[in-house]
Write a protein that holds these residues in place. Structure first.
Motif, short mmCIF file in Angstrom:
data_model
loop_
_atom_site.label_atom_id
_atom_site.label_comp_id
_atom_site.label_asym_id
_atom_site.label_seq_id
_atom_site.Cartn_x
_atom_site.Cartn_y
_atom_site.Cartn_z
N ASN A 91 0.82 -1.23 0.00
CA ASN A 91 0.00 0.00 0.00
C ASN A 91 0.85 1.27 0.00
O ASN A 91 0.48 2.29 0.61
N LEU A 92 2.00 1.22 -0.67
CA LEU A 92 2.87 2.39 -0.70
C LEU A 92 2.21 3.57 -1.41
O LEU A 92 2.41 4.73 -1.02
N GLY A 93 1.41 3.30 -2.42
CA GLY A 93 0.73 4.38 -3.13
C GLY A 93 -0.23 5.14 -2.23
O GLY A 93 -0.34 6.37 -2.31
N ILE A 94 -0.94 4.43 -1.34
CA ILE A 94 -1.86 5.08 -0.41
C ILE A 94 -1.09 5.95 0.58
O ILE A 94 -1.50 7.07 0.90
N TYR A 95 0.04 5.45 1.05
CA TYR A 95 0.85 6.22 2.00
C TYR A 95 1.39 7.50 1.36
O TYR A 95 1.40 8.56 1.99
N ILE A 96 1.83 7.40 0.11
CA ILE A 96 2.33 8.59 -0.59
C ILE A 96 1.20 9.59 -0.81
O ILE A 96 1.38 10.80 -0.64
N LYS A 97 0.02 9.09 -1.18
CA LYS A 97 -1.12 10.00 -1.37
C LYS A 97 -1.48 10.72 -0.08
O LYS A 97 -1.73 11.93 -0.08
N ASN A 98 -1.50 10.01 1.04
CA ASN A 98 -1.81 10.65 2.32
C ASN A 98 -0.75 11.68 2.70
O ASN A 98 -1.09 12.75 3.24
N SER A 99 0.51 11.38 2.42
CA SER A 99 1.57 12.35 2.72
C SER A 99 1.39 13.62 1.89
O SER A 99 1.58 14.73 2.39
N ILE A 100 1.03 13.45 0.62
CA ILE A 100 0.82 14.62 -0.24
C ILE A 100 -0.39 15.42 0.23
O ILE A 100 -0.35 16.66 0.30
N LEU A 101 -1.48 14.72 0.58
CA LEU A 101 -2.69 15.41 1.03
C LEU A 101 -2.47 16.14 2.36
O LEU A 101 -3.17 17.12 2.64
N ALA A 102 -1.55 15.67 3.17
CA ALA A 102 -1.26 16.35 4.43
C ALA A 102 -0.19 17.43 4.26
O ALA A 102 -0.23 18.46 4.95
N THR A 103 0.76 17.21 3.36
CA THR A 103 1.88 18.13 3.22
C THR A 103 1.51 19.38 2.44
O THR A 103 1.84 20.51 2.87
N VAL A 104 0.84 19.23 1.30
CA VAL A 104 0.57 20.38 0.44
C VAL A 104 -0.31 21.44 1.12
O VAL A 104 0.05 22.62 1.13
N THR A 161 -10.73 13.50 14.60
CA THR A 161 -9.97 12.26 14.48
C THR A 161 -10.59 11.38 13.39
O THR A 161 -11.79 11.40 13.16
N GLY A 162 -9.75 10.61 12.76
CA GLY A 162 -10.20 9.80 11.63
C GLY A 162 -10.11 10.52 10.31
O GLY A 162 -10.56 10.01 9.29
N THR A 163 -9.49 11.73 10.31
CA THR A 163 -9.26 12.49 9.08
C THR A 163 -7.81 12.97 9.09
O THR A 163 -7.06 12.76 10.04
N LEU A 164 -7.42 13.63 8.01
CA LEU A 164 -6.08 14.21 7.91
C LEU A 164 -6.00 15.63 8.44
O LEU A 164 -4.91 16.22 8.47
N TRP A 165 -7.12 16.19 8.89
CA TRP A 165 -7.12 17.57 9.39
C TRP A 165 -6.25 17.75 10.62
O TRP A 165 -5.60 18.80 10.76
N PRO A 166 -6.19 16.81 11.57
CA PRO A 166 -5.26 16.99 12.69
C PRO A 166 -3.81 17.16 12.25
O PRO A 166 -3.07 17.96 12.84
N LEU A 167 -3.40 16.44 11.20
CA LEU A 167 -2.04 16.60 10.70
C LEU A 167 -1.83 17.97 10.07
O LEU A 167 -0.83 18.64 10.33
N ILE A 168 -2.80 18.40 9.26
CA ILE A 168 -2.66 19.68 8.57
C ILE A 168 -2.60 20.82 9.58
O ILE A 168 -1.75 21.72 9.49
N ILE A 169 -3.50 20.82 10.56
CA ILE A 169 -3.54 21.90 11.55
C ILE A 169 -2.28 21.91 12.41
O ILE A 169 -1.68 22.96 12.67
#
Length: 303
Positions: A91-104, A161-169
């Motif tokens: 599932n490396l593609g999913i991990y990369i997608k999540n990193s991009i969605l949190a980083t950008v 929790t359960g979303t990427l918003w905690p990482l972004i904030i």
């Protein structure tokens, strides 16, 4: 009347030409450079060899890892099964997608708010700006580990929790103090006469920021953005704290649990996944290296 011989006139008229002797290099000059060459060679080996070892390991099979020596080269350089397995089973593609969605988004918010705050604190004149800058500097001294538990409680109570918003904030809040301090330093190098002339021409403060201030520090913005990008992309602690599902893991958290998904340690897919992460960020850094150098020198010279 003095008579001058013809030979004497020729001697005076013709300048003496002496062949220039080539400069001899001192043998000690090359000897003095040997320690420098040795240090550079050792540093180059220390940097390049781990990358080469990582790349060669990504082409090896499980049998080669277990039976061949560590320094042995892969038998088949065209073997891409490890990369395929890393993206499919791992599932490396999913991990990369999540990193991009949190980083950008976090990087965009950090840059916009940080550049705007640096402009307001250094270019604009208002009461209390020194105190506000000190408050931002105080934020740099707060360890991130101290705020993880309170933040987790807040995110849980607000239903984030359960979303990427905690990482972004969290990434935005942690990256702002350093960004504001660095951008204020870069704006200090911009001549004030430019903004004074723009004010006399009738430009509003928003026009001065977007049309004058922002373009003049664009190299500095690239520098700060690259620093914050590597911090966010390589973060493990924050992502590990706020991601409670496998489909929300970033690439660093995914690599941490990568070997456990195959029942046993699968070295080939693990090396392939690490290669994708390491060489991807290395290419980004090499591509933006000149921008970074310009940004670092821009903040070091008073305009």
């Amino acid at each position: 009347m003095t008579t001058v011989s013809h030979t004497t006139l020729e001697t005076v008229a013709r300048p003496s030409i002496r062949p220039t002797e080539p400069q001899r290099r001192s043998p000690m000059r090359g000897v003095r450079r040997i320690p420098g060459w040795v240090v550079v060679t050792l540093l180059l080996i220390a940097v390049v060899y781990p990358l080469f070892w990582l790349l060669t390991g990504s082409f090896k099979t499980q049998n080669e890892f277990l039976n061949n020596p560590t320094w042995a080269l892969p038998e088949d350089w065209t073997n891409l099964d490890n990369y395929v397995e890393a993206f499919t089973t791992g599932n490396l593609g999913i991990y990369i997608k999540n990193s991009i969605l949190a980083t950008v988004p976090a990087l965009a918010l950090t840059i916009i708010f940080g550049v705007a705050a640096g402009f307001a604190l250094e270019v604009m004149v208002w009461k209390g700006r020194g105190t506000v800058l000190l408050l931002f500097l105080a934020g740099i001294m707060v360890p991130g580990q101290m705020i993880l538990l309170p933040l987790f409680t807040i995110y849980f109570q607000t239903g984030l929790t359960g979303t990427l918003w905690p990482l972004i904030i969290t990434y935005t809040a942690i990256g702002l103090p350093l960004t504001v301090f660095m951008m204020a330093t870069f704006f200090r190098a911009v001549p004030r006469e430019i903004f004074e002339a723009a004010t006399l021409d009738g430009a509003s403060i928003y026009r001065q920021f977007w049309s004058i201030g922002f373009p003049m520090v664009k190299n500095a913005i690239f520098t700060v953005a690259l620093v914050q990008f590597f911090f966010i992309w390589n973060d493990l602690l924050i992502a590990l704290t706020f991601t409670n599902r496998d489909d929300l893991r970033t690439i660093q958290v995914g690599l941490l649990n990568f070997t456990g998904q195959f029942g046993q340690v699968q070295y080939g897919p693990t090396f392939a996944a690490v290669c994708v992460n390491v060489f991807g960020t290395l290419i980004i850094y090499l591509f933006l290296n000149q921008r970074v150098m310009k940004g670092m020198t821009a903040g070091a010279v008073k305009g």
